[in-house]
Scaffold this motif. Structure first.
Motif: not given
Lengths: 74, 143
Positions: B3-21
């Protein structure tokens, strides 16, 4: 073991700015839209300078006369 | 996936990489600290992280980030990622160049209470500056 100044794995295409593997990408073909965008960014300082120079010139006697003629002929 | 790994991945790919702040509040602790050598000071809490992400996305509006590898152990998650984007806004005082750049980096997140509590990132800042043409690069782009 000797160390070398690091080089990036990717470098921009000199014509369109697309990121390409530094080792070579023989299959790359520039996208026309990207090439135009890239050229516009390169030209932007010149475009801004032209606008400023034009605004200054339009306030000179020659520029004011040109505006007068343009208004008259519109 | 962890679960933590998925959250870390989302921070990078979805927040930084897609602007889902909006995801930041869900994934980052109130007192979190984010270390990034390219930032003048560590990012503090969710707002600090959003500000950092916005800074990168303002400079590279089409920024995408792909996590290539994840290693998770206990409360820590390490991610190897690749970022790609076109330089269309000012970055480090550098006016937009229109050049597309590809850089790699590694982030290690420490999770606590279901949120990221601390994060350490190192990425190829020199490579980015070389690709933007502000630092010499030995290699030449293919013709």
């Amino acid at each position: 073991m000797s160390l070398a100044f690091p080089s990036p794995d990717h470098l921009p295409c000199p014509d369109c700015g697309a990121s390409l593997p530094a080792a070579g990408d023989a299959g790359h073909v520039c996208d026309d839209e990207r090439r135009i965008d890239y050229r516009l960014v390169e030209l932007q300082p010149g475009i801004e300078r032209f606008d400023l120079d034009l605004a200054v010139w339009l306030e000179t006697p020659g520029g004011r006369f040109a505006r007068f003629i343009a208004e008259r002929d519109r | 996936m962890h679960e933590n790994a998925n959250g870390s991945r989302r921070l990078i790919e979805e927040v930084f990489g897609a602007g889902r702040f909006e995801l930041v509040d869900e994934l980052v602790a109130e007192n979190a600290i984010g270390h990034d050598p390219a930032l003048p000071e560590p990012a503090s809490g969710p707002e600090g992280l959003k500000q950092a992400a916005r800074g990168y996305r303002d400079a590279f509006p089409d920024l995408t980030m792909k996590v290539e590898e994840i290693v998770a152990e206990n409360e820590r998650v390490a991610l190897r990622w690749t970022a790609r984007g076109t330089h269309r806004g000012e970055l480090f005082g550098i006016a937009p160049t229109g050049k597309e750049a590809t850089v790699t980096g590694i982030t290690i997140d420490r999770w606590a209470g279901g949120k990221v509590a601390e994060s350490w990132t190192n990425w190829d800042t020199l490579g980015l500056l070389q690709q933007l043409g502000v630092v010499p690069a030995a290699a030449k782009a293919p013709a």
